[in-house]
Write an enzyme that holds these catalytic residues in place. Structure first.
Site, PDB file in Angstrom:
ATOM      1  N   ASP A 142       0.849  -1.192   0.000  1.00 38.58           N
ATOM      2  CA  ASP A 142       0.000   0.000   0.000  1.00 38.58           C
ATOM      3  C   ASP A 142       0.885   1.241   0.000  1.00 38.58           C
ATOM      4  O   ASP A 142       1.987   1.216  -0.548  1.00 38.58           O
ATOM      5  CB  ASP A 142      -0.931  -0.043   1.225  1.00 38.58           C
ATOM      6  CG  ASP A 142      -2.295   0.566   0.953  1.00 38.58           C
ATOM      7  OD1 ASP A 142      -2.365   1.794   0.735  1.00 38.58           O
ATOM      8  OD2 ASP A 142      -3.289  -0.172   0.964  1.00 38.58           O
ATOM      9  N   HIS A 180      -3.436   5.975   3.489  1.00 34.50           N
ATOM     10  CA  HIS A 180      -4.293   4.848   3.110  1.00 34.50           C
ATOM     11  C   HIS A 180      -3.754   3.522   3.649  1.00 34.50           C
ATOM     12  O   HIS A 180      -4.517   2.689   4.163  1.00 34.50           O
ATOM     13  CB  HIS A 180      -4.400   4.788   1.583  1.00 34.50           C
ATOM     14  CG  HIS A 180      -5.337   3.754   1.063  1.00 34.50           C
ATOM     15  ND1 HIS A 180      -4.934   2.457   0.810  1.00 34.50           N
ATOM     16  CD2 HIS A 180      -6.649   3.814   0.725  1.00 34.50           C
ATOM     17  CE1 HIS A 180      -5.966   1.752   0.347  1.00 34.50           C
ATOM     18  NE2 HIS A 180      -7.021   2.556   0.283  1.00 34.50           N
ATOM     19  N   SER A 373     -11.149  -1.304  -0.727  1.00 32.62           N
ATOM     20  CA  SER A 373      -9.886  -1.370   0.015  1.00 32.62           C
ATOM     21  C   SER A 373     -10.147  -1.767   1.455  1.00 32.62           C
ATOM     22  O   SER A 373      -9.447  -2.616   2.030  1.00 32.62           O
ATOM     23  CB  SER A 373      -9.187  -0.005   0.008  1.00 32.62           C
ATOM     24  OG  SER A 373      -8.426   0.216  -1.133  1.00 32.62           O
TER      25      SER A 373
END
Length: 617
Positions: A142, A180, A373
C-alpha cells in the site's frame, strides 16, 4: 541611423543563436534525445531480458525476477526493435496502479462513524473463543505504514511490525505520507480498544510487514507493485508471512494470465501466500472488476454496508461503488463481500488524506473511509484469524473456508437471491464459521497454477453473455442455476453458491468442481484476440458492455447457517443479535426448487484449445 542598425542586429543575433543550437560549433547537428516510456520487458529469464534491452540501447530500471522480466525505459525505436528480438515474450506498458478507496465524501460515509466491522463480520466472537491472529503475519502492499502504537504493538503488548520495504523512495524507516496504508493496516490489526471496550482491528494480535508500493498521492506502477511482491515472496519464511493484502487497483488491459502484475500475484499464490485483493470501486455495472482482483486464484472482495445498524442485517446492502463481475475471462468475481462503508480506522495526522478530506478526520488519529480497500482489509484480518486457529491450512483451503461459509443475501421473502453471484460472490463474510468449520475442502482445484505460470495452459470461467436473452449466465454443469440466483439481466439481483450446503448435500461451490474453483475450459481468446508480444487485446471489453441499470431493492435478509461448529452449544448463549442464529433464515424448499428449476443456456461453448501464449520461445 543607430536605432535602425540596432533593430537589424537583434533579429540577426537570434538567427545565429538558433543555428548554433541546431548545428553546434562544429557544424554537426544537435539531436534532442528521443523521448522514452517505461515498459515491462519479459523473457525466458531476467538475464535474457536485460541483455536484449541493453544491446538495443534501452535503459534497465529494475530486475523483476518473479516474472522473468526487467522494467526498462525505451524509445519508440527501441521498443519496436526489442519487440521483434529473439527470446522476448512480451513488452507491456508500466501501467498505473492506485488505492482502491471510494470517494471519501460520498453517501457511504455520511452519518455517524463506526468502528464496528469486527462485530459485523463476527470477528469479536472469534476473539471470545481465544483467537486473535497471534503468530500470523500479514503483508500490506500500500502507501506505507505509520509508526503508531496501535500498529506497531499488538494487543498482547508485543512489538509486531516485523519488516518494511519501500519500493517508491527507498526509505529505510516506515513512513506513510498518504495515510491509506495505515488505514488498511488498522482495519486488519488495530490493537486500540474502542469505546465498547473491544478491539478496533479484526486480528489485533497479528504481526505486520509493510511494503510501500504507492506514493503520497496513492499512485504507483506495475513495477513498484511487482517489486513489492518480489520482496514479500523473498521474505515470507523469514517473517512467517501468510497473508498478503492488496487494496489497490489497475485497469484491465489483457487476459489475467498475460498481465504482468497478475502473473506476479499468481506466482505469490503459487508460493502458498493467501492473497486478498480489492474488487474495485467502479461498480455497480457488470464487468468492472479490476486488476489484480480479476485473477481467478486470489480472494477478491466486494463491499457492503451495514447502514449504520450493526445488529440489524435487514437494511444492509452492497455499496453502489463495489465493482461487479464477471471478469473478462468469464470468472465469477468478487469471491465474497465484506464491510466497506463508513469504515473508521487510523491514519497519521500528517497524512495527505487528512488535508484533502478534513471532514473525514476524527479524534485521536482516526479517519473514516469507504471502499473495497477497506473490505479487503477486513477479509485479510479474518484470514489471519483462520490461520491463527488452523496454521496447517493452505491458501486454497483458506479461500475454500471463506467462500464456503459466506452467507448469501436473499430477498425479504427468503425465496430468491437479492444480488447476483457477480455482485455478492459467495455472499457475506462469516468469520465465525470460516474459522471454526470442520468441513474440509480446497479452492482452485481443476486449475494447474504451475502450468498457468509456465504458459502451458490458461483458463476461462463459467460465465458468458447470452445474446438471445440479453443476460449473463453460467455454462454447464451450472446451467441449471436460474432465477435471480444465476441469471443476471443487469438489474442487480442475484448470485449462486450454497445450494448443496442448504440441501444437506456436499456440493462445494468454493472447492472441488464449483464455479469458484474453476475453469470452464482452456483459454482460447473467445473474448478478444490477444497478442502478448504487442500487448494488444482486441475487444478488451469483451462481448459484455455492462449495460443495465441499478438494482434498487435494498430490503432483504442475509441467509445462512451461522455456526454449528462448537462442541459446547451454549458458547454463544446470551449474545445479543447476530451470531446466535437469530438474524437470518435457512433456505427452504421453495427457494431450493426455484434455484434448481432451470432453463438450458442457448449457446453452450464447445471444446476449447490451448492458448499460444508461452513464457519462452
Amino acid at each position: 541611423m543607430k536605432a535602425r542598425t540596432k533593430n537589424l542586429i537583434q533579429p540577426i543575433l537570434q538567427i545565429i543563436m538558433i543555428v548554433v543550437m541546431m548545428f553546434g560549433v562544429a557544424g554537426s547537428a544537435v539531436v534532442a534525445p528521443e523521448p522514452t516510456s517505461r515498459y515491462i520487458v519479459q523473457a525466458g529469464s531476467v538475464a535474457i531480458a536485460k541483455q536484449v534491452v541493453m544491446e538495443r540501447g534501452g535503459e534497465v530500471a529494475a530486475d523483476l525476477e518473479i516474472i522473468h522480466a526487467v522494467s526498462a525505459d525505451l524509445s519508440a525505436a527501441e521498443y519496436a526493435e526489442i519487440s521483434l528480438a529473439d527470446g522476448i515474450v512480451a513488452i507491456t506498458a508500466d501501467y498505473q496502479v492506485s488505492v482502491s478507496s471510494a470517494d471519501m465524501v460520498g453517501a457511504a460515509d455520511e452519518g455517524k462513524t463506526s468502528t464496528d466491522y469486527p462485530e459485523v463480520s463476527g470477528a469479536d466472537v472469534v476473539w471470545e473463543i481465544g483467537y486473535t491472529g497471534k503468530d500470523v503475519t500479514v503483508a500490506i502492499l500500500d502507501t506505507g505504514i505509520a509508526k503508531l502504537p496501535s500498529l506497531t504493538t499488538a494487543a498482547n503488548g508485543k512489538a509486531r511490525l516485523l519488516g518494511w520495504f519501500d519500493a517508491i523512495s527507498g526509505s529505510k524507516k516506515p513512513i506513510d505520507p498518504n495515510g491509506h496504508g495505515s488505514h488498511v493496516a488498522g482495519i486488519i490489526a488495530n490493537s486500540d480498544l474502542g469505546g465498547d471496550k473491544s478491539w478496533n482491528g479484526v486480528a489485533p494480535d497479528a504481526n505486520l510487514v509493510a511494503v510501500r508500493v504507492l506514493n503520497e498521492e496513492g499512485n504507483g506502477t506495475y513495477e513498484s507493485v511487482i517489486k513489492g511482491l518480489q520482496w514479500v515472496v523473498d521474505n515470507k519464511d523469514k517473517y512467517n508471512i501468510r497473508v498478503v493484502n492488496m487494496s489497490l487497483v489497475s485497469t484491465v488491459e489483457s487476459p489475467y494470465w498475460a498481465d504482468p502484475l497478475n502473473q506476479a500475484v499468481t506466482a505469490a499464490w503459487a508460493k502458498g501466500l493467501v492473497v486478498v485483493t480489492a474488487a474495485g470501486n467502479i461498480g455497480p455495472d457488470a464487468m468492472t472488476i479490476t486488476v489484480p482482483g480479476n485473477n481467478p486464484y486470489v480472494i477478491t472482495v466486494g463491499a457492503f454496508t451495514d447502514a449504520y445498524t450493526v445488529d440489524d442485517w435487514s437494511d444492509d446492502y452492497i455499496a453502489d461503488f463495489s465493482s461487479a463481475g464477471p471478469t473478462l475471462d468469464g470468472f465469477v468475481k468478487p469471491d465474497l463481500v465484506a464491510p466497506g462503508g463508513h469504515i473508521s480506522s487510523i491514519t497519521p495526522q500528517t497524512a495527505m488524506l487528512n488535508d484533502l478530506y478534513p471532514d473525514n478526520r476524527q479524534p485521536a488519529n482516526y479517519f473514516k473511509m469507504a471502499g473495497t480497500s477497506q473490505a479487503t482489509g477486513v477479509v485479510s484480518g479474518v484470514a489471519a484469524l483462520i490461520l491463527s486457529k488452523n496454521p496447517q491450512l493452505s491458501n486454497n483451503e483458506v479461500k475454500y473456508r471463506l467462500t464456503n461459509t459466506a452467507l448469501i443475501w436473499l430477498d425479504a421473502d427468503g425465496v430468491d437471491a437479492s444480488y447476483s453471484m457477480w455482485q455478492q460472490g459467495a455472499g457475506r463474510l462469516n468469520a465465525v464459521d470460516a474459522v471454526f468449520t470442520e468441513e474440509a475442502g480446497s479452492a482452485n482445484e481443476g486449475m494447474n497454477i504451475l502450468a498457468d505460470l509456465a504458459g502451458e495452459e490458461h483458463y476461462e470461467g463459467y460465465s458468458y453473455y447470452d445474446e438471445a436473452t440479453d443476460t449473463i449466465r453460467l455454462y454447464e454443469p451450472f446451467d441449471f442455476i436460474t432465477g435471480k440466483y444465476g441469471i443476471w439481466d443487469g438489474k442487480y439481483g442475484i448470485w449462486a453458491g450454497k445450494y448443496g450446503i442448504w440441501a444437506g448435500e456436499s456440493m462445494a461451490w468454493a472447492g472441488k468442481y464449483g464455479i469458484w474453483a474453476g475453469k470452464y475450459g482452456i483459454w482460447a481468446g473467445k473474448y478478444g484476440i490477444w497478442d502478448g508480444r504487442k500487448g494488444i487485446w482486441d475487444g478488451r471489453k469483451g462481448i459484455w458492455d455492462g449495460r443495465k441499470g441499478i438494482w434498487d431493492g435494498r430490503k432483504g435478509i442475509w441467509a445462512g447457517g451461522y455456526t454449528n461448529w462448537f462442541s459446547d452449544p451454549d458458547i454463544l448463549a446470551g449474545r445479543k443479535g447476530i451470531w446466535d442464529g437469530r438474524k437470518g433464515i435457512w433456505a427452504g424448499s421453495e427457494f431450493i426448487s426455484n434455484f434448481a428449476a432451470g432453463q438450458y443456456p442457448q449457446n453452450p461453448i464447445g471444446s476449447a484449445t490451448i492458448s499460444n501464449f508461452v513464457l519462452e520461445k
